[in-house]
Enzyme design. Structure first.
Site, PDB file in Angstrom:
ATOM      1  N   SER A  64      66.646  44.803  10.233  1.00 54.85           N
ATOM      2  CA  SER A  64      65.818  45.778  11.003  1.00 54.85           C
ATOM      3  C   SER A  64      64.966  44.995  11.954  1.00 54.85           C
ATOM      4  O   SER A  64      64.377  45.891  12.994  1.00 54.85           O
ATOM      5  CB  SER A  64      65.096  46.464  10.204  1.00 54.85           C
ATOM      6  N   TYR A 189      75.320  48.769  15.566  1.00 58.93           N
ATOM      7  CA  TYR A 189      73.944  48.729  14.645  1.00 58.93           C
ATOM      8  C   TYR A 189      74.325  47.728  13.751  1.00 58.93           C
ATOM      9  O   TYR A 189      73.469  46.760  13.396  1.00 58.93           O
ATOM     10  CB  TYR A 189      73.601  50.056  14.218  1.00 58.93           C
ATOM     11  N   TYR A 241      57.238  51.098   8.428  1.00 61.55           N
ATOM     12  CA  TYR A 241      57.896  52.225   7.777  1.00 61.55           C
ATOM     13  C   TYR A 241      56.625  52.678   6.933  1.00 61.55           C
ATOM     14  O   TYR A 241      55.577  53.105   7.456  1.00 61.55           O
ATOM     15  CB  TYR A 241      59.011  51.944   6.912  1.00 61.55           C
ATOM     16  N   VAL A 259      65.276  43.697   5.854  1.00 56.53           N
ATOM     17  CA  VAL A 259      65.586  43.265   4.525  1.00 56.53           C
ATOM     18  C   VAL A 259      66.377  42.031   4.190  1.00 56.53           C
ATOM     19  O   VAL A 259      66.569  41.633   2.926  1.00 56.53           O
ATOM     20  CB  VAL A 259      66.708  44.425   3.801  1.00 56.53           C
TER      21      VAL A 259
HETATM   22  O1  DON Z   1      70.659  49.697   7.951  1.00 57.69           O
HETATM   23  C1  DON Z   1      70.111  49.045   6.914  1.00 57.69           C
HETATM   24  O2  DON Z   1      69.816  49.442   5.913  1.00 57.69           O
HETATM   25  C2  DON Z   1      69.790  47.432   7.159  1.00 57.69           C
HETATM   26  N1  DON Z   1      70.714  46.958   7.987  1.00 57.69           N
HETATM   27  C3  DON Z   1      68.572  47.401   7.701  1.00 57.69           C
HETATM   28  C4  DON Z   1      67.496  47.787   6.994  1.00 57.69           C
HETATM   29  C5  DON Z   1      66.047  47.111   6.887  1.00 57.69           C
HETATM   30  O3  DON Z   1      66.184  45.726   7.450  1.00 57.69           O
HETATM   31  C6  DON Z   1      64.897  47.703   6.601  1.00 57.69           C
HETATM   32  N2  DON Z   1      63.596  46.930   6.967  1.00 57.69           N
HETATM   33  N3  DON Z   1      62.861  46.548   6.224  1.00 57.69           N
END
Ligand code: DON
Length: 607
Positions: A64, A189, A241, A259
């Site tokens: 993210s 994405y 968030y 993440v």
């Molecule tokens: O879309 C997703 O769930 C992951 N590719 C990215 C989510 C993420 O990194 C949330 N941040 N902490």
């Protein structure tokens, strides 16, 4: 010597390595293969110096953290209004994978949650999703300062298991947020989240945002300045968030987590921070990463709402032309007038980066001194830059002071873009722009002339050879010998009469009419004027004391008439009349004592 910053980071990394709370992300299976103990920190300064510790070169997927950079690209490519029509900027207070959509429009509340990021990925420029993918990779590589590549295994792992995101993408299509084929945008994405970075890359990406959108090493602009604060604002309110409130409350830096275990934090105009530790808290943020930022914020006072510096720090010494007059030799009338009024010319030494608060303080001080002032010289030598808004304030102040017949001029900008550009763009040519001088001596001479008014514009004085300071006291028979030995020469305005480093040609120059500047070269190619000489003064006389190489450059400020005497002729004459050389050397010593006194005055004024 090791930088204390490096020592601090090494120690912080070592201390926090004992924190084992948190879990690896496993909803994307490939992410669970990370070493939970990986831990790196990097910090980048605005001039591109990087401090790193721990596993700062261990690659991992950006996840993210890619979102603010793709959002930046969408703003740059499609403009604020269009993007705002597709994605909001309100914090959701929900988890990153929540389907937080505007109930009326279906637009995601902000570009940091997955829904907003998936929408944003479809907005970057490109006729096809392949072109859009190229745009995304190029943009994030520019922010990082090197070509980024994708982790195919993580990409495939997420593409095969990202059902929730697929549902979000179809919802966005349903609400007309994604115009094209939603699955194609979603793949982009997934790809952006799978780009491989390390702490160093993250710190450079963060520093590029901190540096107004320009990479501090490559100098490449990754984002137009107008969008930088928009991206940082969304990071500050939404980047963490449903932990964003506590983050801003406790740590106070625009940030973004991923993440994969990364976190970036941005200190506008100061630092970019990149951290990696894959153990996550239940909200999907790196546990050690948050602790690192808590320590940095508290230990270095980095909270964006903390008081950084005092406006008064923009202003250093204030002194007057009575303490530090120009180095020219004025006529007796001018000298007596200046002795009485030179205190009305004030030097203000400014420091650092001039923002509105610092300039407001400087202007307030000038207003306080206005009743007893005719000129202000803003010495910019220690200034790093000036904001457009601060430059506009100075422009307005300059016009208002001019209305009260008070001149405001600048000195020692030395062509620096960070100062010259804001000043020139806020000073429309209509008001003749601002006056800037290469050094304080030229500035204070201009101000003395401004103060002297008509007295300075009096006809150019001329002198006879016998009036020349260096020849004062010569008996008439010796004066006649000198008069026979000199040759008259004329130099045109701007002509270099002597040049630093050239062989001393053995000539001494006596000025009949006009003015010359004595200049010494500075390291940056500029020149410092150390004296301004007028009628009756001499230069080049050091050859009489055995000087063989010229120590300064002498330039005609206007058309200048001189008597020129060859040192060899003086030696011949002195052979018959020793008193000639004795009187000359006495006058030279007296003149040098006067110059030494003036130099001492300057040093005392600047001390
Ligand atoms: O879309 C997703 O769930 C992951 N590719 C990215 C989510 C993420 O990194 C949330 N941040 N902490």
């Amino acid at each position: 010597m090791q930088s204390p910053i490096q020592v601090y980071l090494d120690d912080l990394c070592m201390r926090l390595a004992s924190t084992h709370a948190g879990e690896l992300a496993n909803y994307i299976p490939e992410l669970s293969k990370a070493d939970p103990d990986w831990f790196g920190i990097s910090i980048v300064t605005m001039d591109g110096v990087i401090y790193s510790t721990g596993d700062s070169e261990q690659k991992f997927t950006i996840q993210s953290i890619s979102k603010p950079f793709v959002y930046a690209s969408a703003l740059a490519d499609r403009g604020v209004d269009f993007v705002m029509g597709k994605v909001g900027v309100e914090p959701s207070g929900d988890a990153f994978n929540s389907i937080s959509l505007n109930p009326k429009t279906g637009a995601p509340l902000n570009p940091m949650i997955n829904a907003g990021a998936i929408a944003t990925a479809s907005l970057v420029q490109g006729e096809t999703t392949e072109e859009q993918w190229e745009r995304i990779v190029d943009s994030l590589s520019t922010f990082a300062g090197r070509p980024l590549s994708m982790d195919e295994d993580v990409y495939r792992s997420e593409s095969e298991t990202g059902f929730r995101n697929r549902a979000i993408a179809w919802m966005l299509k349903n609400f007309g947020i994604i115009d094209g084929e939603p699955m194609a945008s979603l793949e982009n994405y997934f790809r952006q989240c799978s780009l491989l970075v390390d702490c160093r890359d993250l710190a450079y990406m963060a520093a590029t945002l901190a540096n107004g959108g320009v990479h501090p090493i490559t100098g490449e602009r990754a984002l137009p300045l107008e969008h930088v604060e928009r991206v940082l604002s969304v990071m500050a309110t939404c980047g963490m968030y449903d932990f964003a409130g506590s983050w801003l409350y406790e740590i106070g830096m625009p940030a973004k987590s991923g993440v994969g275990g990364g976190i970036i934090a941005v200190l506008p105009g100061r630092f970019g921070i990149g951290i990696f530790s894959p153990r996550l808290d239940p909200k999907g943020n790196s546990v050690r990463g948050i602790k690192v930022c808590q320590h940095l914020s508290r230990d270095f006072g980095l909270h964006v709402f903390s008081r950084s510096g005092e406006p008064g720090m923009a202003l250093g010494r204030i002194y007057t032309a009575a303490q530090a007059p120009s180095k020219r030799q004025p006529s007796p009338d001018m000298r007596s007038y200046l002795n009485e009024h030179a205190h009305r010319i004030k030097y203000l030494c400014l420091h650092g980066y001039l923002a509105v608060d610092g300039v407001e303080y400087v202007i307030r001080r000038m207003i306080d001194m206005a009743a007893d002032s005719s000129c202000f010289i803003l010495d910019m030598h220690q200034v790093d830059g000036i904001s457009d808004s601060a430059a506009r304030l100075l422009h307005d102040a300059r016009l208002q002071l001019a209305g009260d017949n008070i001149a405001l001029v600048f000195s020692r900008i030395h062509g620096r873009h960070a100062i010259e550009h804001p000043l020139s763009t806020t000073s429309p040519k209509a008001d003749h722009g601002y006056l800037s001088f290469e050094d304080n001596d030229l500035a204070v001479e201009w101000c003395e002339n401004y103060l002297l008014g008509d007295l300075a514009r009096a006809t150019e004085p001329t002198v006879s050879l016998g009036d020349c300071v260096m020849l004062l006291g010569l008996p008439s028979e010796l004066m006649a010998l000198v008069a026979n030995a000199v040759v008259k020469k004329r130099f045109v305005q701007g002509e270099a009469i002597l040049t630093t480093g050239e062989a001393g040609n053995g000539h001494v120059f006596f000025i009949e009419k006009g003015y010359v500047s004595i200049l010494v070269p500075l390291e940056d190619g500029a020149h410092q004027r150390i004296a301004s000489l007028g009628p009756g003064m001499s230069f080049g006389e050091m050859v009489l004391l055995g000087q063989t190489t010229r120590s300064a450059t002498v330039v005609a400020d206007c058309d200048v008439n001189c008597w020129v005497l060859d040192a060899k002729d003086i030696d011949c004459l002195a052979h018959e009349a020793p008193m000639l050389k004795i009187i000359l050397l006495e006058n030279i010593s007296r003149d040098m004592a006067g110059k030494l006194l003036r130099a001492t005055q300057w040093i005392a004024a600047l001390a």
